[in-house]
Design an enzyme around this catalytic site. Structure first.
Site, short mmCIF file in Angstrom:
data_model
loop_
_atom_site.label_atom_id
_atom_site.label_comp_id
_atom_site.label_asym_id
_atom_site.label_seq_id
_atom_site.Cartn_x
_atom_site.Cartn_y
_atom_site.Cartn_z
N LYS A 40 0.96 -0.73 -0.21
CA LYS A 40 -0.12 -0.61 -0.76
C LYS A 40 0.39 1.51 -0.39
CE LYS A 40 -3.92 -1.79 2.56
NZ LYS A 40 -4.69 -1.38 3.96
N SER A 127 -10.19 4.88 6.36
CA SER A 127 -9.31 5.46 6.54
C SER A 127 -9.43 5.95 5.12
CB SER A 127 -7.34 4.80 6.97
OG SER A 127 -7.57 4.50 8.10
P1 ADP Z 1 -5.43 -3.06 7.07
O1 ADP Z 1 -4.70 -2.97 6.74
O2 ADP Z 1 -5.21 -4.43 8.15
O3 ADP Z 1 -7.25 -3.98 6.82
P2 ADP Z 1 -6.63 -0.97 8.78
O4 ADP Z 1 -5.89 0.36 9.61
O5 ADP Z 1 -7.69 -0.71 7.34
O6 ADP Z 1 -5.51 -2.03 8.61
O7 ADP Z 1 -7.79 -1.39 9.84
C1 ADP Z 1 -7.33 -2.18 10.36
C2 ADP Z 1 -8.18 -3.24 11.59
O8 ADP Z 1 -9.08 -1.77 11.93
C3 ADP Z 1 -9.63 -3.96 11.04
O9 ADP Z 1 -9.41 -5.08 11.87
C4 ADP Z 1 -10.65 -3.01 10.74
O10 ADP Z 1 -11.14 -4.07 10.30
C5 ADP Z 1 -10.48 -2.53 11.59
N1 ADP Z 1 -11.00 -1.35 11.38
C6 ADP Z 1 -11.27 -0.18 10.39
N2 ADP Z 1 -11.85 0.92 10.39
C7 ADP Z 1 -12.61 0.43 11.28
C8 ADP Z 1 -13.70 1.14 12.40
N3 ADP Z 1 -14.60 2.08 11.98
N4 ADP Z 1 -14.79 0.55 13.14
C9 ADP Z 1 -13.97 -0.49 13.78
N5 ADP Z 1 -13.18 -1.08 13.53
C10 ADP Z 1 -12.11 -0.67 12.12
#
Ligand code: ADP
Length: 171
Positions: A40, A127
């Site tokens: 990424k 994000s």
């Molecule tokens: P990755 O690249 O591992 O998916 P992220 O930063 O997108 O990393 O997400 C990390 C964790 O946080 C994942 O388990 C994701 O499902 C969770 N997550 C992301 N956004 C939210 C949210 N809005 N509410 C709850 N959990 C979230």
């Protein structure tokens, strides 16, 4: 019991923070582990992301922030953590998360993945959505912690360069 909360956190959102806060009530320690994911192209450097998470979790004494660039289970083993904490938003998260949980268990049978369902108000939040809104000048104050609002502002609306001093006029 120590839990690892791994992810990209580019940047951390209020959804992530909600999971961290609730996780910190369940586990002795939660280590938020920022992955150095080379696939990424991140907006913020790992160091910036660590600082962002440290700032908005400083009220949580049992939360630590770190980075890793190995298998999540290897990192967990190295830190005597048997739990991987993950957040579940919508059904579309489920398939990927289930695949990851099974894969991690195949690598280390003692590891348990614990899922916390997202609070309703953050179920749509990611994000990438935050970055998209900020890029086009929309408000993200209800989506990310205040320090991240500032960082996004600096990223997408940098202050105009100061104009060079005008040369002194010669008489
Ligand atoms: P990755 O690249 O591992 O998916 P992220 O930063 O997108 O990393 O997400 C990390 C964790 O946080 C994942 O388990 C994701 O499902 C969770 N997550 C992301 N956004 C939210 C949210 N809005 N509410 C709850 N959990 C979230």
């Amino acid at each position: 019991m120590i839990a690892i909360y791994p992810g990209s956190f580019d940047p951390i959102t209020l959804g992530h923070l909600d999971i961290i806060q609730r996780g910190s009530r369940l586990f002795e320690q939660v280590i938020v582990a920022v992955s150095r994911n080379l696939q990424k192209e991140p907006l913020f450097s790992v160091e910036q992301r660590i600082r962002q998470i440290q700032t908005c979790t400083k009220h949580l004494a049992n939360v630590k922030v770190d980075t890793f660039d190995c298998l999540t289970v290897t990192y967990a083993q190295d830190h005597q953590a048997q739990v991987l904490l993950r957040g579940l938003r919508v059904l579309s998260d489920f398939e990927y998360e289930l695949q990851m949980a099974h894969t991690n268990k195949s690598l280390w049978p003692d590891v348990e993945t614990v899922f916390l369902t997202t609070s309703n108000e953050y179920s749509f939040l990611s994000s990438s959505l935050v970055k998209e809104i900020a890029r086009f000048g929309g408000s993200v104050t209800h989506l990310v912690p205040p320090n991240v609002v500032q960082d996004l502002g600096r990223c997408f609306n940098p202050p105009p360069p100061t104009s060079p001093p005008t040369p002194l006029e010669r008489p």
